[in-house]
Design a protein around this motif. Structure first.
Motif, short mmCIF file in Angstrom:
data_model
loop_
_atom_site.label_atom_id
_atom_site.label_comp_id
_atom_site.label_asym_id
_atom_site.label_seq_id
_atom_site.Cartn_x
_atom_site.Cartn_y
_atom_site.Cartn_z
N VAL A 114 13.38 -5.66 28.42
CA VAL A 114 12.27 -6.11 29.36
C VAL A 114 12.14 -7.51 29.39
O VAL A 114 11.91 -8.13 28.55
N ARG A 115 12.18 -8.06 30.63
CA ARG A 115 12.25 -9.47 30.71
C ARG A 115 11.11 -9.97 31.63
O ARG A 115 10.85 -9.55 32.65
N LEU A 116 10.20 -10.98 31.14
CA LEU A 116 8.98 -11.37 31.48
C LEU A 116 9.02 -12.72 31.71
O LEU A 116 9.75 -13.61 30.98
N MET A 117 8.14 -13.47 32.70
CA MET A 117 8.13 -14.85 32.58
C MET A 117 6.33 -15.26 33.03
O MET A 117 5.87 -14.72 33.64
N CYS A 118 6.13 -16.41 32.28
CA CYS A 118 4.88 -16.88 32.32
C CYS A 118 4.82 -18.53 33.28
O CYS A 118 5.82 -19.09 32.99
N TYR A 119 3.95 -18.63 33.81
CA TYR A 119 3.46 -19.77 34.50
C TYR A 119 2.25 -20.31 34.29
O TYR A 119 1.35 -19.72 34.18
N ILE A 120 2.04 -21.46 34.34
CA ILE A 120 1.02 -22.39 34.48
C ILE A 120 0.05 -22.11 35.65
O ILE A 120 0.52 -22.05 36.70
N ASN A 121 -1.19 -21.61 35.36
CA ASN A 121 -2.12 -21.48 36.23
C ASN A 121 -2.48 -22.83 37.37
O ASN A 121 -2.46 -23.84 36.66
N THR A 122 -2.69 -22.69 38.62
CA THR A 122 -2.94 -23.76 39.46
C THR A 122 -4.34 -23.41 40.04
O THR A 122 -4.61 -22.50 40.05
N VAL A 171 -3.08 -27.61 41.96
CA VAL A 171 -2.69 -28.52 41.03
C VAL A 171 -2.60 -27.70 39.81
O VAL A 171 -3.51 -26.71 39.32
N PRO A 172 -1.53 -27.80 38.95
CA PRO A 172 -1.55 -27.12 37.52
C PRO A 172 -2.36 -27.42 36.53
O PRO A 172 -2.97 -28.62 36.54
N TYR A 173 -2.85 -26.53 35.63
CA TYR A 173 -3.70 -26.78 34.43
C TYR A 173 -3.05 -27.98 33.65
O TYR A 173 -1.85 -27.93 33.41
N GLY A 174 -4.02 -28.93 33.23
CA GLY A 174 -3.66 -29.99 32.55
C GLY A 174 -3.14 -31.14 33.29
O GLY A 174 -2.67 -32.30 32.60
N MET A 199 -7.07 -31.20 35.61
CA MET A 199 -7.44 -29.69 36.23
C MET A 199 -7.65 -28.80 34.91
O MET A 199 -6.70 -28.84 34.08
N GLY A 200 -8.62 -28.15 35.23
CA GLY A 200 -8.93 -27.11 34.15
C GLY A 200 -8.49 -25.85 34.42
O GLY A 200 -7.54 -25.47 35.24
N ASP A 201 -9.31 -24.77 34.05
CA ASP A 201 -8.99 -23.22 34.27
C ASP A 201 -9.60 -22.93 35.67
O ASP A 201 -9.21 -21.85 36.43
N ASN A 202 -10.49 -23.72 36.48
CA ASN A 202 -11.27 -23.27 37.55
C ASN A 202 -10.97 -24.36 38.67
O ASN A 202 -10.74 -25.70 38.33
N ALA A 203 -11.29 -24.02 39.93
CA ALA A 203 -11.22 -25.07 40.81
C ALA A 203 -11.94 -26.09 40.81
O ALA A 203 -13.21 -25.96 40.39
#
Length: 214
Positions: A114-122, A171-174, A199-203
């Motif tokens: 099983v192949r998964l991928m993670c992305y930074i939240n924007t 904008v990506p987190y951080g 940028m944090g976790d919220n808009a």
């Protein structure tokens, strides 16, 4: 033939028959795979709604994290790997570079991978604009961390004063942002309040633009 010879022979036949039917771990399948792009802790995977597996990011951020569920499954059994808890500041899902193998039947392929991928939240950067009238067109806002620009439409200016806006590129987190006036509107001079931040976790909703007559 003596009965004491028949009994051991019968036991041997039974043992061979059982062995030919399988039943050991060698005939079972390990639900395994890997996760790419994992940068923050907190990712919890689940198989068939019952087995939980917590993964931590690798020492080298570019490496994939290998995983395997401890309980093996039988040939023909369906597995379903899902994400029970997303990691901090990221969203993970199927790896778009390979076929989505999160759900399948054990034994259809030689191994389960099983192949998964993670992305930074924007998240969006925006706020309110005040002081414009229908005659004050031409305002262009931009964010220094990317190429996204925003120009309020005439309908937006007419609809409400002040009115909400969001820059089109998230904008990506951080990542830091810095909103500036790229082009001043006709007959107005605009300044930006709370223009910069990280940028944090919220808009972000408080990057306000105030325009005054010139």
């Amino acid at each position: 033939m003596k009965s004491y010879l028949i009994r051991p022979a019968g036991a041997l036949v039974l043992a061979l028959a059982l062995a030919s039917c399988g039943g050991g771990d060698d005939d079972k399948f390990t639900v395994a795979g890997s996760v790419g792009g994992l940068l923050y802790p907190g990712l919890v995977l689940q198989n068939n709604g019952g087995q939980d597996l917590t993964l931590n990011p690798p020492a080298n951020a570019t490496d994939r994290v290998n995983f395997s569920f401890p309980n093996k499954i039988e040939y023909g059994e369906v597995y379903n790997v899902s994400i029970k808890t997303q990691p901090a500041h990221q969203t993970c899902g199927a790896d778009p570079e390979v076929a989505d193998g999160r759900t399948d039947t054990a034994g259809r392929l030689a191994t389960i991978d099983v192949r998964l991928m993670c992305y930074i939240n924007t998240a969006a950067v925006g706020g309110t604009i005040t002081g414009l009238t229908e005659a004050n067109t031409g305002l262009v806002l931009t964010n220094g961390s990317n190429t996204g620009t925003y120009t309020p439409s005439l309908d937006a200016i007419k609809a409400a004063k002040p009115f909400r806006y969001d820059l089109p590129v998230k904008v990506p987190y951080g990542v830091t942002y810095g909103v500036t006036v790229l082009t001043q509107p006709v007959g107005r001079f605009c300044t930006v309040v709370n223009a910069t931040g990280t940028m944090g976790d919220n808009a972000v909703t408080n990057v306000d633009v105030n325009c005054v007559p010139v």
